[in-house]
Design an enzyme around this catalytic site. Structure first.
Site, PDB file in Angstrom:
ATOM      1  N   LYS A 110       0.767  -1.321  -0.049  1.00 11.59           N
ATOM      2  CA  LYS A 110      -0.077  -0.148  -0.182  1.00 11.59           C
ATOM      3  C   LYS A 110       0.814   1.360  -0.074  1.00 11.59           C
ATOM      4  CE  LYS A 110      -3.983   1.871  -0.038  1.00 11.59           C
ATOM      5  NZ  LYS A 110      -5.147   1.201  -0.975  1.00 11.59           N
ATOM      6  N   ASP A 150      -6.612   4.295  -5.765  1.00  8.42           N
ATOM      7  CA  ASP A 150      -7.588   4.246  -4.170  1.00  8.42           C
ATOM      8  C   ASP A 150      -8.103   5.479  -4.215  1.00  8.42           C
ATOM      9  OD1 ASP A 150      -8.129   2.289  -2.078  1.00  8.42           O
ATOM     10  OD2 ASP A 150      -7.024   3.695  -0.823  1.00  8.42           O
ATOM     11  N   GLY A 222     -20.670   6.770   1.177  1.00 14.41           N
ATOM     12  CA  GLY A 222     -19.504   7.220   0.444  1.00 14.41           C
ATOM     13  C   GLY A 222     -20.060   7.060  -1.151  1.00 14.41           C
ATOM     14  N   GLY A 224     -18.274   7.734  -4.161  1.00 17.89           N
ATOM     15  CA  GLY A 224     -17.077   7.921  -4.844  1.00 17.89           C
ATOM     16  C   GLY A 224     -17.181   6.782  -6.231  1.00 17.89           C
ATOM     17  N   ASN A 225     -15.783   6.550  -6.491  1.00 17.93           N
ATOM     18  CA  ASN A 225     -15.632   5.573  -7.706  1.00 17.93           C
ATOM     19  C   ASN A 225     -16.462   4.177  -7.133  1.00 17.93           C
ATOM     20  OD1 ASN A 225     -14.759   3.926  -9.800  1.00 17.93           O
ATOM     21  ND2 ASN A 225     -12.740   3.628  -8.725  1.00 17.93           N
ATOM     22  N   ALA A 226     -16.194   3.707  -5.912  1.00 16.31           N
ATOM     23  CA  ALA A 226     -16.840   2.311  -5.312  1.00 16.31           C
ATOM     24  C   ALA A 226     -18.446   2.534  -5.122  1.00 16.31           C
ATOM     25  CB  ALA A 226     -16.239   2.055  -4.229  1.00 16.31           C
TER      26      ALA A 226
HETATM   27  P1  NAD Z   1     -13.244   7.934  -3.601  1.00 20.07           P
HETATM   28  O1  NAD Z   1     -12.318   8.918  -3.150  1.00 20.07           O
HETATM   29  O2  NAD Z   1     -13.568   7.795  -5.028  1.00 20.07           O
HETATM   30  O3  NAD Z   1     -14.764   8.151  -2.879  1.00 20.07           O
HETATM   31  C1  NAD Z   1     -14.581   7.994  -1.413  1.00 20.07           C
HETATM   32  C2  NAD Z   1     -16.005   8.536  -1.091  1.00 20.07           C
HETATM   33  O4  NAD Z   1     -16.267   8.573   0.210  1.00 20.07           O
HETATM   34  C3  NAD Z   1     -16.446  10.022  -1.535  1.00 20.07           C
HETATM   35  O5  NAD Z   1     -17.754  10.302  -1.903  1.00 20.07           O
HETATM   36  C4  NAD Z   1     -16.132  10.729  -0.119  1.00 20.07           C
HETATM   37  O6  NAD Z   1     -16.817  12.242  -0.071  1.00 20.07           O
HETATM   38  C5  NAD Z   1     -16.696   9.777   0.766  1.00 20.07           C
HETATM   39  N1  NAD Z   1     -16.232  10.255   2.079  1.00 20.07           N
HETATM   40  C6  NAD Z   1     -15.047  10.464   2.641  1.00 20.07           C
HETATM   41  N2  NAD Z   1     -14.940  10.542   3.952  1.00 20.07           N
HETATM   42  C7  NAD Z   1     -16.346  10.409   4.314  1.00 20.07           C
HETATM   43  C8  NAD Z   1     -17.097  10.253   5.626  1.00 20.07           C
HETATM   44  N3  NAD Z   1     -16.413  10.510   6.687  1.00 20.07           N
HETATM   45  N4  NAD Z   1     -18.432   9.852   5.608  1.00 20.07           N
HETATM   46  C9  NAD Z   1     -18.878   9.534   4.360  1.00 20.07           C
HETATM   47  N5  NAD Z   1     -18.279   9.677   3.212  1.00 20.07           N
HETATM   48  C10 NAD Z   1     -17.033   9.881   3.273  1.00 20.07           C
HETATM   49  O7  NAD Z   1     -12.793   6.449  -3.159  1.00 20.07           O
HETATM   50  P2  NAD Z   1     -13.114   5.015  -3.569  1.00 20.07           P
HETATM   51  O8  NAD Z   1     -11.916   4.641  -4.619  1.00 20.07           O
HETATM   52  O9  NAD Z   1     -14.552   5.159  -3.990  1.00 20.07           O
HETATM   53  O10 NAD Z   1     -12.689   4.196  -2.406  1.00 20.07           O
HETATM   54  C11 NAD Z   1     -13.846   4.069  -1.192  1.00 20.07           C
HETATM   55  C12 NAD Z   1     -13.451   2.767  -0.532  1.00 20.07           C
HETATM   56  O11 NAD Z   1     -13.353   1.762  -1.125  1.00 20.07           O
HETATM   57  C13 NAD Z   1     -12.151   3.052   0.231  1.00 20.07           C
HETATM   58  O12 NAD Z   1     -12.126   2.294   1.491  1.00 20.07           O
HETATM   59  C14 NAD Z   1     -10.989   2.340  -0.693  1.00 20.07           C
HETATM   60  O13 NAD Z   1      -9.863   1.655  -0.027  1.00 20.07           O
HETATM   61  C15 NAD Z   1     -11.980   1.064  -1.043  1.00 20.07           C
HETATM   62  N6  NAD Z   1     -11.657   0.426  -2.485  1.00 20.07           N
HETATM   63  C16 NAD Z   1     -11.765   1.055  -3.616  1.00 20.07           C
HETATM   64  C17 NAD Z   1     -11.318   0.476  -4.695  1.00 20.07           C
HETATM   65  C18 NAD Z   1     -11.304   1.216  -6.175  1.00 20.07           C
HETATM   66  O14 NAD Z   1     -11.066   0.513  -7.062  1.00 20.07           O
HETATM   67  N7  NAD Z   1     -11.674   2.618  -6.181  1.00 20.07           N
HETATM   68  C19 NAD Z   1     -10.988  -0.786  -4.722  1.00 20.07           C
HETATM   69  C20 NAD Z   1     -11.152  -1.507  -3.575  1.00 20.07           C
HETATM   70  C21 NAD Z   1     -11.265  -0.749  -2.405  1.00 20.07           C
END
Ligand code: NAD
Length: 419
Positions: A110, A150, A222, A224-226
């Site tokens: 990481k 991430d 959340g 975001g992307n996920a």
């Molecule tokens: P991202 O940055 O695209 O989105 C994160 C989202 O969470 C945003 O909407 C943000 O506003 C929100 N957020 C942040 N703090 C918050 C809080 N305190 N309360 C509510 N919402 C909050 O990130 P992502 O890529 O979607 O990743 C989100 C999670 O998924 C992380 O834990 C990441 O490790 C995990 N993950 C992502 C991927 C990937 O391919 N993107 C793969 C595996 C795991």
């Protein structure tokens, strides 16, 4: 925040210990737990970046390599103001077991940089991304250590990093980073793979439990992307999204939230709280609303002993890494709530990252349908294996996932003479 960060590492070790205690090979040989409960290597770097005003600012980054028995290290890069050593260590440990539970030949690492990227201009972000590669290029590469996106990192950043790496080593190296845009050697389906994988895992667990996604009420922390992609995929399958949140706050409407409108708001860099037809919540409020399925998709340590008792969902799908801590795990188990663990639930992203690397090595690119079929096959098989292991060991899905993964990691370590 320091407390939270320590918790992530303690939480990761606690989860591994719990599984070790159930798995004879590990329980009877304490050396095994010792070998997998620490990352092998942590590097801290200072990255100097020239800001738009001409002044140099230094950003601190951490990189943790947990285990490479199933070589090479694979990991996401997080840009966030709260990143620190403990969090990065925990995330690298989870990655080792994530790759092993879905049986792809990669280890766990990481990377995190302490930065709020929203405060940087595009030019500053590019200089930081390229600066990071200059600090680390000797230690990464397609056959040693392969980063991916991430939290707060994206395909554009991966393309800058791959470009910088290629220049430094003097040859085009698309396999050095995954999660790239299609034009720079990315894979079809990568941008939606974490959520799509989550859907396949959820579908399979519900099916094995005699249930289905259609008609379910879902709350997501959340956007975001996920989380946001997951919301849309679930709506397409007949579920209703009743709650969603981002870092500014959350919203709830038991009759459903229009996810296309939420996407529009987020694409314009807005917050879900701007959506009008819903009750306003604080960011954590969405975790305890009335729903059938809860999906934490933001950050770690969101569900603890305090709010676990208030959760109304029957299923929790951990799309984020480490959103439920060990104390909460026990409370949720006693309450009959099924927690589908992160190392399985969000593994679709790293699976398609692996496919991306394979395509880069072949220099031959698959159709989206081919990527999707491979993802579906592998992640469904992994889910069945975890489900049946939970039955065999009479334990919850998280420990079952660790038992499946640990066996594979130990087998690789044994074959290489490490244990
Ligand atoms: P991202 O940055 O695209 O989105 C994160 C989202 O969470 C945003 O909407 C943000 O506003 C929100 N957020 C942040 N703090 C918050 C809080 N305190 N309360 C509510 N919402 C909050 O990130 P992502 O890529 O979607 O990743 C989100 C999670 O998924 C992380 O834990 C990441 O490790 C995990 N993950 C992502 C991927 C990937 O391919 N993107 C793969 C595996 C795991």
């Amino acid at each position: 925040m320091e407390q939270n960060i320590q918790d992530a590492f303690a939480n990761a070790r606690e989860q591994i210990k719990h599984a070790c205690n159930m798995y004879d090979e590990c329980r009877l040989d304490l050396n095994k737990y010792e070998l997998i409960s620490h990352p092998r290597r942590i590097i801290e770097v200072n990255i100097p970046v020239r800001m738009d005003d001409g002044l140099i600012k230094t950003f601190v980054g951490f990189r943790s390599q947990h285990n490479d028995a199933r070589w090479p290290f694979k990991w996401g890069i997080r840009f966030h103001q709260d990143v620190n050593r403990g969090e990065v260590k925990a995330l690298s440990m989870w990655m080792t077991f994530k790759c092993a539970v879905i049986d792809i030949p990669l280890g766990g690492g990481k990377w995190g940089v302490i930065v709020n990227p929203k405060e940087l201009s595009d030019g500053e972000l590019e200089r930081l991304s390229r600066g990071y590669v200059r600090e680390l290029y000797k230690y990464i590469g397609p056959e040693t250590d392969v980063p991916a996106p991430d939290v707060n990192t994206n395909p554009k950043i991966m393309a800058w990093m791959m470009d910088e790496y290629s220049k430094l080593v003097g040859k085009y190296s698309p396999g050095s980073f995954t999660g790239k845009p299609l034009t720079s050697g990315g894979s079809a389906g990568r941008s939606t793979s974490t959520a799509q994988g989550g859907v396949y895992v959820l579908e399979k667990i519900l099916m094995l439990s005699g249930d289905e996604i259609k008609g379910k009420k879902v709350a997501i922390q959340g956007a975001g992307n996920a989380g946001l992609v997951m919301a849309q995929l679930l709506v397409d399958l007949g579920a209703t999204i009743v709650g969603i949140s981002d870092s500014k706050g959350g919203i709830f409407n038991e009759n459903g939230i229009n996810i296309e409108k939420i996407s529009e708001i987020k694409n314009n860099r807005g917050s879900v709280v701007e959506y009008e037809d819903a009750k306003q919540l604080d960011p954590k409020g969405v975790l305890t609303v009335g729903c059938d399925i809860l999906i934490p998709a933001a950050l770690e340590n969101q569900i603890d002993a305090k709010n676990a008792k208030k959760i109304q969902a029957k299923y929790i799908l951990e799309l984020a890494n480490g959103p439920v801590n060990s104390e909460a795990d026990a409370i949720l188990f006693d309450a009959g709530i099924t927690v589908i663990p992160d190392i399985l639930a969000n593994s679709g992203g790293v699976m398609v990252s692996y496919f991306e690397q394979v395509q880069n090595n072949l220099n031959y690119y698959w159709e989206a349908s081919e990527v999707d079929a491979k993802l579906h096959k592998k992640i469904t098989e992994a889910t069945e294996k975890v489900y049946h292991t939970a039955k065999e060991y009479n334990t919850f899905l998280r420990s079952a996932a660790y038992i499946v993964a640990m066996k594979r990691v130990f087998d690789a370590m044994k074959d290489r003479g490490e244990v």
